[in-house]
Motif scaffolding. Structure first.
Motif, mmCIF file in Angstrom:
data_model
loop_
_atom_site.group_PDB
_atom_site.id
_atom_site.type_symbol
_atom_site.label_atom_id
_atom_site.label_comp_id
_atom_site.label_asym_id
_atom_site.label_seq_id
_atom_site.Cartn_x
_atom_site.Cartn_y
_atom_site.Cartn_z
ATOM 1 N N PRO A 197 0.816 -1.229 0.000
ATOM 2 C CA PRO A 197 0.000 0.000 0.000
ATOM 3 C C PRO A 197 0.842 1.267 0.000
ATOM 4 C CG PRO A 197 -0.854 -1.581 1.577
ATOM 5 C CD PRO A 197 0.468 -2.088 1.134
ATOM 6 N N LEU A 198 1.987 1.236 0.706
ATOM 7 C CA LEU A 198 2.838 2.429 0.718
ATOM 8 C C LEU A 198 3.405 2.718 -0.665
ATOM 9 C CD1 LEU A 198 4.806 1.907 4.067
ATOM 10 C CD2 LEU A 198 2.883 3.435 3.642
ATOM 11 N N GLN A 199 3.768 1.659 -1.388
ATOM 12 C CA GLN A 199 4.276 1.836 -2.743
ATOM 13 C C GLN A 199 3.195 2.410 -3.664
ATOM 14 O OE1 GLN A 199 5.666 -1.732 -4.517
ATOM 15 N NE2 GLN A 199 6.420 -0.774 -6.383
ATOM 16 N N CYS A 200 1.970 1.933 -3.497
ATOM 17 C CA CYS A 200 0.869 2.449 -4.313
ATOM 18 C C CYS A 200 0.611 3.923 -4.043
ATOM 19 C CB CYS A 200 -0.393 1.625 -4.051
ATOM 20 S SG CYS A 200 -0.294 -0.082 -4.616
ATOM 21 N N ILE A 201 0.656 4.280 -2.752
ATOM 22 C CA ILE A 201 0.410 5.680 -2.398
ATOM 23 C C ILE A 201 1.504 6.573 -2.967
ATOM 24 C CG2 ILE A 201 0.271 7.288 -0.457
ATOM 25 C CD1 ILE A 201 -1.030 5.062 1.164
ATOM 26 N N VAL A 202 2.750 6.117 -2.905
ATOM 27 C CA VAL A 202 3.865 6.933 -3.390
ATOM 28 C C VAL A 202 3.836 7.075 -4.905
ATOM 29 C CG1 VAL A 202 6.374 7.065 -3.547
ATOM 30 C CG2 VAL A 202 5.307 6.408 -1.386
ATOM 31 N N CYS A 253 -3.715 0.182 -6.900
ATOM 32 C CA CYS A 253 -2.626 0.217 -7.873
ATOM 33 C C CYS A 253 -3.020 -0.453 -9.188
ATOM 34 C CB CYS A 253 -1.397 -0.481 -7.306
ATOM 35 S SG CYS A 253 -0.658 0.408 -5.918
ATOM 36 N N SER A 254 -3.492 -1.658 -9.116
ATOM 37 C CA SER A 254 -3.697 -2.452 -10.317
ATOM 38 C C SER A 254 -4.767 -1.895 -11.237
ATOM 39 C CB SER A 254 -4.041 -3.897 -9.929
ATOM 40 O OG SER A 254 -2.972 -4.458 -9.206
ATOM 41 N N PRO A 255 -5.986 -1.580 -10.723
ATOM 42 C CA PRO A 255 -7.009 -1.050 -11.649
ATOM 43 C C PRO A 255 -6.599 0.230 -12.329
ATOM 44 C CG PRO A 255 -8.009 -1.800 -9.605
ATOM 45 C CD PRO A 255 -6.531 -1.801 -9.390
ATOM 46 N N GLN A 256 -5.998 1.143 -11.550
ATOM 47 C CA GLN A 256 -5.616 2.415 -12.124
ATOM 48 C C GLN A 256 -4.498 2.242 -13.151
ATOM 49 O OE1 GLN A 256 -4.558 5.301 -9.215
ATOM 50 N NE2 GLN A 256 -4.945 7.030 -10.556
#
Length: 216
Positions: free
Chosen positions: A183-188, A195-198
């Motif tokens: 989740p931290l990687q996705c937020i950054v 992450c995946s859908p976007q």
């Protein structure tokens, strides 16, 4: 009429009582530590002088004649032959041992391992392996008590169980780091927890734009 003189009463402790207190805690005449039933076991020499096992073992490593296997008494210098099993096999002074606390009046097995005195501590809890406590008596060791704990010799099954526990621990740590860091990687990177859908949407939009451009 003159006032009567004041008399002060003081309690005097008998000398015998003080001597009993001192004698109830016998000490080694070399290190001045109280005797026990392990490394400080009272050992008696041929001259009837008594010292602790650890001190006699240190004397053996520093001043014993290798040709006749004898150590001199620190008091009278009378030599005493060391048994083949080392100082732990010397005669134990039962007179001193009986003056120790009740739980220390049974001598524990101690053996000589090179320049170390070792004692295997008994199992106190079920499932907990026993371990050895060793004291360095070598000439290069410290003058004071220097104890070190060594791991017991584990069987093959116990080693395999340790490896399994280690692998499970590593797997759980990797899984935990993945759950926390993803989740931290996705937020950054995307500013959102999804992450995946976007990322798929952005890839589809880019592909469509590229196709339209090629058609034009």
């Amino acid at each position: 009429m003159e006032p009567s003189p004041m008399v002060w009463h003081t309690q005097v402790v008998p000398l015998e009582t003080e001597l009993e207190k001192v004698s109830s805690h016998p000490e080694c005449s070399i290190c001045f530590n109280t005797y026990d039933n392990v490394f400080k076991t009272p050992k008696q020499l041929d001259c009837t002088h008594t010292f602790c096992l650890e001190c006699l073992s240190r004397i053996m490593t520093t001043s014993m004649d290798p040709q006749n296997s004898k150590i001199p008494c620190p008091f009278c210098r009378q030599p005493t032959t060391i048994p083949k099993k080392g100082p732990p096999a010397l005669t134990t002074s039962q007179e001193v041992l009986c003056r120790l606390p009740i739980h220390q009046q049974h001598e524990e097995p101690v053996w000589l391992d090179g320049e170390r005195l070792c004692y295997q501590r008994p199992i106190e809890m079920p499932g907990v392996p026993a371990f050895c406590i060793c004291v360095d008596i070598g000439a290069s060791g410290h003058s004071g008590v220097s104890s070190s704990q060594t791991r017991p010799r584990l069987s093959l099954m116990e080693r395999m169980m340790d490896w399994k526990r280690l692998l499970i621990f590593i797997f759980l740590m990797v899984l935990l780091l993945g759950i926390v860091l993803w989740p931290l990687q996705c937020i950054v990177t995307t500013g959102s927890l999804r992450c995946s859908p976007q990322n798929m949407h952005m890839s589809t939009t880019t592909a469509s734009t590229t196709t339209v451009t090629m058609l034009l």
